[in-house]
Every structure is written in structure tokens, then in C-alpha cells.
Design an enzyme around this catalytic site. Structure first.
Site, PDB file in Angstrom:
ATOM      1  N   ASN A  78       6.294  -3.891   4.763  1.00  8.50           N
ATOM      2  CA  ASN A  78       5.360  -3.477   3.720  1.00  8.50           C
ATOM      3  C   ASN A  78       5.903  -2.263   2.962  1.00  8.50           C
ATOM      4  O   ASN A  78       6.586  -1.399   3.527  1.00  8.50           O
ATOM      5  CB  ASN A  78       3.944  -3.217   4.267  1.00  8.50           C
ATOM      6  CG  ASN A  78       3.879  -2.270   5.438  1.00  8.50           C
ATOM      7  OD1 ASN A  78       4.845  -2.100   6.169  1.00  8.50           O
ATOM      8  ND2 ASN A  78       2.723  -1.668   5.644  1.00  8.50           N
ATOM      9  N   VAL A  79       5.604  -2.249   1.683  1.00  7.60           N
ATOM     10  CA  VAL A  79       6.053  -1.173   0.790  1.00  7.60           C
ATOM     11  C   VAL A  79       4.829  -0.698   0.018  1.00  7.60           C
ATOM     12  O   VAL A  79       4.354  -1.392  -0.887  1.00  7.60           O
ATOM     13  CB  VAL A  79       7.150  -1.675  -0.169  1.00  7.60           C
ATOM     14  CG1 VAL A  79       7.611  -0.540  -1.087  1.00  7.60           C
ATOM     15  CG2 VAL A  79       8.343  -2.241   0.611  1.00  7.60           C
ATOM     16  N   GLU A  80       4.313   0.471   0.423  1.00  2.78           N
ATOM     17  CA  GLU A  80       3.077   0.980  -0.188  1.00  2.78           C
ATOM     18  C   GLU A  80       3.377   1.746  -1.472  1.00  2.78           C
ATOM     19  O   GLU A  80       4.539   1.952  -1.840  1.00  2.78           O
ATOM     20  CB  GLU A  80       2.328   1.835   0.839  1.00  2.78           C
ATOM     21  CG  GLU A  80       1.900   0.983   2.031  1.00  2.78           C
ATOM     22  CD  GLU A  80       1.028   1.708   3.044  1.00  2.78           C
ATOM     23  OE1 GLU A  80       0.927   2.955   2.990  1.00  2.78           O
ATOM     24  OE2 GLU A  80       0.453   1.000   3.892  1.00  2.78           O
ATOM     25  N   CYS A  90       2.692  -6.269   0.598  1.00  5.29           N
ATOM     26  CA  CYS A  90       2.656  -6.608   2.014  1.00  5.29           C
ATOM     27  C   CYS A  90       4.051  -7.028   2.475  1.00  5.29           C
ATOM     28  O   CYS A  90       4.896  -7.449   1.669  1.00  5.29           O
ATOM     29  CB  CYS A  90       1.684  -7.759   2.270  1.00  5.29           C
ATOM     30  SG  CYS A  90      -0.057  -7.285   2.334  1.00  5.29           S
ATOM     31  N   GLU A 117       4.923  -9.649   3.913  1.00  6.91           N
ATOM     32  CA  GLU A 117       5.210 -11.058   3.614  1.00  6.91           C
ATOM     33  C   GLU A 117       5.753 -11.233   2.199  1.00  6.91           C
ATOM     34  O   GLU A 117       6.506 -12.168   1.935  1.00  6.91           O
ATOM     35  CB  GLU A 117       3.937 -11.894   3.798  1.00  6.91           C
ATOM     36  CG  GLU A 117       3.429 -11.938   5.240  1.00  6.91           C
ATOM     37  CD  GLU A 117       2.488 -10.791   5.590  1.00  6.91           C
ATOM     38  OE1 GLU A 117       2.532  -9.732   4.921  1.00  6.91           O
ATOM     39  OE2 GLU A 117       1.704 -10.955   6.536  1.00  6.91           O
ATOM     40  N   CYS A 133      -1.501 -13.276   1.952  1.00  7.03           N
ATOM     41  CA  CYS A 133      -0.164 -13.596   2.479  1.00  7.03           C
ATOM     42  C   CYS A 133      -0.134 -14.953   3.165  1.00  7.03           C
ATOM     43  O   CYS A 133       0.918 -15.596   3.220  1.00  7.03           O
ATOM     44  CB  CYS A 133       0.313 -12.475   3.379  1.00  7.03           C
ATOM     45  SG  CYS A 133       0.672 -11.000   2.392  1.00  7.03           S
TER      46      CYS A 133
HETATM   47  N1  THU Z   1      -0.141  -5.460   5.459  1.00 12.96           N
HETATM   48  C1  THU Z   1       0.940  -6.306   5.423  1.00 12.96           C
HETATM   49  O1  THU Z   1       2.067  -5.879   5.151  1.00 12.96           O
HETATM   50  N2  THU Z   1       0.723  -7.618   5.687  1.00 12.96           N
HETATM   51  C2  THU Z   1      -0.472  -8.143   6.055  1.00 12.96           C
HETATM   52  O2  THU Z   1      -0.575  -9.363   6.203  1.00 12.96           O
HETATM   53  C3  THU Z   1      -1.609  -7.268   6.314  1.00 12.96           C
HETATM   54  C4  THU Z   1      -1.484  -5.903   5.751  1.00 12.96           C
HETATM   55  C5  THU Z   1       0.068  -4.048   5.140  1.00 12.96           C
HETATM   56  C6  THU Z   1      -0.429  -3.629   3.796  1.00 12.96           C
HETATM   57  C7  THU Z   1      -0.630  -2.141   3.998  1.00 12.96           C
HETATM   58  O3  THU Z   1       0.604  -1.481   3.702  1.00 12.96           O
HETATM   59  C8  THU Z   1      -0.935  -1.982   5.452  1.00 12.96           C
HETATM   60  O4  THU Z   1      -0.596  -3.227   6.064  1.00 12.96           O
HETATM   61  C9  THU Z   1      -2.394  -1.672   5.753  1.00 12.96           C
HETATM   62  O5  THU Z   1      -3.229  -2.596   5.145  1.00 12.96           O
END
Ligand code: THU
Length: 131
Positions: free
Chosen positions: A45-47, A56, A58, A92
Site C-alpha cells: 500500500n502507498v498512502e 491499496c 492490490e 480490491c
Molecule cells: N489496504 C490495502 O492495501 N488493501 C486492502 O485490501 C485493505 C486496505 C490498505 C489501505 C490503507 O493504506 C491501509 O490498508 C488502511 O486502510
């Protein structure tokens, strides 16, 4: 592809959690997928300061899949920062559906399930062909 070798997928997913950029949630996610040609693709994940823009894990995995030549996902494993299995969020699941379809296998907290069990009655490419 009869038997899935799951361990390399877990290893790759855990490795991805260490590359996650999750300064806002503090919740790293890693995911890895086995492609029908034997490749392993992965993402984290890259916020973003604009929270809703967050990618996300995925999303990164699907980008890795397509940028690396495409193919079909046959097995996917998504983990949190402790290496525990998590469910992909609803959006996702839709991403995995597009590139893996009903038969793609997913590790879940309830064991291995097919994509059509975790995203029943999915909307997909066939629906657009029927327009
Ligand atoms: N997140 C994912 O990367 N994939 C998912 O299927 C669920 C949520 C990440 C997004 C965010 O950076 C962190 O989890 C908290 O929601």
C-alpha cells in the site's frame, strides 16, 4: 496449474509489507499473486496526504502484473504487518476479479476460497460484452 505452492506467495507478501508507505494509518499491507505463467507479482500500500488517494497493495500488484506482460492471477495472498492473512477490501476484490476471475484462489482468514466465493455475483468484463 494443479497444486499451488503458497509459501513463496506468503514470503513475497510479507517482504512487501516492509516496503509499504503507510505513515497515516500505520497499517502496512503486502500482497502477492501467482500468475498462470509462473511469475510472482506483488505490491504494497502507498498512502497519500490526501487520504482518499491512497493506493491499496492490490493496486500495486495489478500494476506489476500488467506492466510485467499481463497474464491471469491464479492465487493471491494478502497480509498485514504481522504477516497475518487479511481480506482484500471490496474494491480490491473487484481488481482481482478482473485479472483472475472466478477460479482464482485467495487465502482468507477462513482458509483458501475461490474468488466467486468472496465476490459473489461479481460484475465483470462479460457484463460489458452483453451490452
Ligand atoms: N489496504 C490495502 O492495501 N488493501 C486492502 O485490501 C485493505 C486496505 C490498505 C489501505 C490503507 O493504506 C491501509 O490498508 C488502511 O486502510
Amino acid at each position: 496449474m494443479a497444486e499451488i505452492d503458497w509459501q513463496p506467495l506468503h514470503d513475497a507478501a510479507v517482504a512487501m509489507t516492509r516496503r509499504a508507505y503507510a505513515p497515516y494509518s500505520g497499517y502496512p499491507v503486502g500482497v502477492a499473486g501467482l500468475v498462470d505463467d509462473g511469475r510472482v507479482v506483488a505490491g504494497c500500500n502507498v498512502e497519500n496526504a490526501g487520504y482518499g488517494v491512497t493506493l491499496c497493495a492490490e493496486c500495486g500488484m495489478v500494476s506489476d502484473l500488467v506492466a510485467g506482460g499481463g497474464g491471469r492471477l491464479v492465487a493471491v495472498w494478502c497480509v498485514d504487518g504481522r504477516g497475518e492473512t487479511i481480506m482484500p477490501c471490496g474494491r480490491c476484490r473487484q481488481l482481482v476479479w478482473e485479472h483472475g476471475g472466478a477460479d482464482c484462489l485467495l487465502q482468507t482468514p477462513q482458509g483458501v476460497l475461490r474468488m466467486d466465493e468472496v465476490l459473489p455475483q461479481a460484475f465483470g468484463p462479460e457484463d460489458l460484452e452483453r451490452r
